[in-house]
Design a protein around this motif. Structure first.
Motif, mmCIF file in Angstrom:
data_model
loop_
_atom_site.group_PDB
_atom_site.id
_atom_site.type_symbol
_atom_site.label_atom_id
_atom_site.label_comp_id
_atom_site.label_asym_id
_atom_site.label_seq_id
_atom_site.Cartn_x
_atom_site.Cartn_y
_atom_site.Cartn_z
ATOM 1 N N ILE A 178 72.008 75.445 47.175
ATOM 2 C CA ILE A 178 72.648 74.675 46.102
ATOM 3 C C ILE A 178 72.653 73.195 46.468
ATOM 4 O O ILE A 178 72.311 72.344 45.634
ATOM 5 C CB ILE A 178 74.060 75.213 45.802
ATOM 6 N N ALA A 179 72.968 72.869 47.705
ATOM 7 C CA ALA A 179 72.943 71.470 48.147
ATOM 8 C C ALA A 179 71.535 70.891 48.026
ATOM 9 O O ALA A 179 71.353 69.737 47.616
ATOM 10 C CB ALA A 179 73.457 71.360 49.579
ATOM 11 N N ARG A 180 70.521 71.687 48.378
ATOM 12 C CA ARG A 180 69.131 71.217 48.272
ATOM 13 C C ARG A 180 68.761 70.939 46.814
ATOM 14 O O ARG A 180 68.187 69.902 46.498
ATOM 15 C CB ARG A 180 68.167 72.255 48.860
ATOM 16 N N ILE A 181 69.102 71.863 45.930
ATOM 17 C CA ILE A 181 68.788 71.682 44.510
ATOM 18 C C ILE A 181 69.517 70.467 43.955
ATOM 19 O O ILE A 181 68.931 69.659 43.235
ATOM 20 C CB ILE A 181 69.121 72.967 43.728
ATOM 21 N N TYR A 182 70.784 70.337 44.283
ATOM 22 C CA TYR A 182 71.555 69.171 43.844
ATOM 23 C C TYR A 182 70.906 67.872 44.346
ATOM 24 O O TYR A 182 70.760 66.908 43.595
ATOM 25 C CB TYR A 182 72.992 69.239 44.355
ATOM 26 N N ALA A 183 70.524 67.843 45.619
ATOM 27 C CA ALA A 183 69.928 66.634 46.207
ATOM 28 C C ALA A 183 68.613 66.275 45.514
ATOM 29 O O ALA A 183 68.353 65.092 45.240
ATOM 30 C CB ALA A 183 69.719 66.825 47.707
ATOM 31 N N GLU A 184 67.785 67.266 45.224
ATOM 32 C CA GLU A 184 66.518 67.003 44.539
ATOM 33 C C GLU A 184 66.753 66.445 43.134
ATOM 34 O O GLU A 184 66.065 65.521 42.703
ATOM 35 C CB GLU A 184 65.677 68.277 44.465
ATOM 36 N N GLU A 185 67.729 66.997 42.441
ATOM 37 C CA GLU A 185 68.006 66.525 41.085
ATOM 38 C C GLU A 185 68.602 65.111 41.109
ATOM 39 O O GLU A 185 68.266 64.278 40.282
ATOM 40 C CB GLU A 185 68.937 67.499 40.370
ATOM 41 N N LYS A 186 69.469 64.853 42.077
ATOM 42 C CA LYS A 186 70.032 63.496 42.208
ATOM 43 C C LYS A 186 68.935 62.489 42.526
ATOM 44 O O LYS A 186 68.953 61.371 42.003
ATOM 45 C CB LYS A 186 71.088 63.455 43.314
ATOM 46 N N ALA A 187 67.991 62.876 43.366
ATOM 47 C CA ALA A 187 66.882 61.978 43.705
ATOM 48 C C ALA A 187 66.031 61.679 42.477
ATOM 49 O O ALA A 187 65.549 60.559 42.294
ATOM 50 C CB ALA A 187 66.028 62.583 44.819
ATOM 51 N N ALA A 188 65.851 62.664 41.602
ATOM 52 C CA ALA A 188 65.016 62.491 40.416
ATOM 53 C C ALA A 188 65.747 61.769 39.287
ATOM 54 O O ALA A 188 65.158 60.933 38.600
ATOM 55 C CB ALA A 188 64.516 63.848 39.927
ATOM 56 N N LEU A 189 67.025 62.090 39.080
ATOM 57 C CA LEU A 189 67.749 61.586 37.912
ATOM 58 C C LEU A 189 68.908 60.652 38.233
ATOM 59 O O LEU A 189 69.383 59.926 37.363
ATOM 60 C CB LEU A 189 68.322 62.766 37.096
#
Length: 194
Positions: A15-26
């Motif tokens: 979940i932390a990884r997915i959140y981090a990827e989305e924050k990096a993109a958006l």
């Protein structure tokens, strides 16, 4: 959001990884992502399925977005209409073209192939039980392979699943996805008001 989800500070593992990827993109984590974490085991599965299907989609991202826009209109999903309309403006070059397709894709200057694709996607979203062999034959007649047809069906059906879950859990579109034009915003607000 109607349900309790995992906030950024409490996210761990996948979940932390997915959140981090989305924050990096958006720059933020979408409610459409966060809403899955009331069942933390689901978010990695949904994320993997979505990313795999979209990455391996045989018709490209433009078609994925077009199908999603038409399916979202009929579900109806305000969230998905706003999110995917934003990407389509860049794909198609104007808000006017996106609005024309949203209003009536059959008379929006699209190719026969695109119209056939969207008519099938629309039927999947409205009532897939009425699809017949003739509908599939019509898609083949304009050059779609069975893989393409399966991809169109998946994209439209997956959007029904995702959009209905978003609405059921109270996920709402982020202001980032709202166009500054009030007319465009109103047109994309097909379900829940924003």
């Amino acid at each position: 959001m109607f349900i309790q989800t995992i906030d950024d500070a409490a996210a761990t593992g996948e979940i932390a990884r997915i959140y981090a990827e989305e924050k990096a993109a958006l720059g933020f984590v979408m409610e459409g992502t966060r809403c899955w974490t009331a069942r933390p085991d689901l978010l990695p599965l949904v994320d993997h399925l979505l990313n795999t299907a979209r990455t391996d989609f045989s018709l490209g991202l433009r078609a994925w977005r077009l199908i999603t826009l038409i399916a979202a209109r009929h579900i109806p999903s305000t969230y998905c209409s706003h999110v995917y309309a934003r990407g389509l403006v860049a794909d198609l070059g104007s808000k006017e073209q996106v609005l024309a397709i949203h209003r009536d894709f059959r008379n929006a200057g699209l190719s026969d192939r695109d119209v056939a694709m969207l008519a099938y996607a629309e039927q999947v979203a409205v009532d897939a039980s009425r699809i017949t062999q003739a509908d599939i034959d019509a898609l083949r007649a304009v050059g779609f392979s069975d893989r393409n047809i399966a991809d169109i069906a998946f994209c439209a059906a997956f959007r029904c699943f995702m959009s209905r879950y978003f609405d059921a859990t109270g996920a709402t579109p982020e202001p980032f996805f709202f166009d500054e034009d009030p007319g465009f915003r109103a047109a994309m607000t097909v379900g829940k008001p924003i």
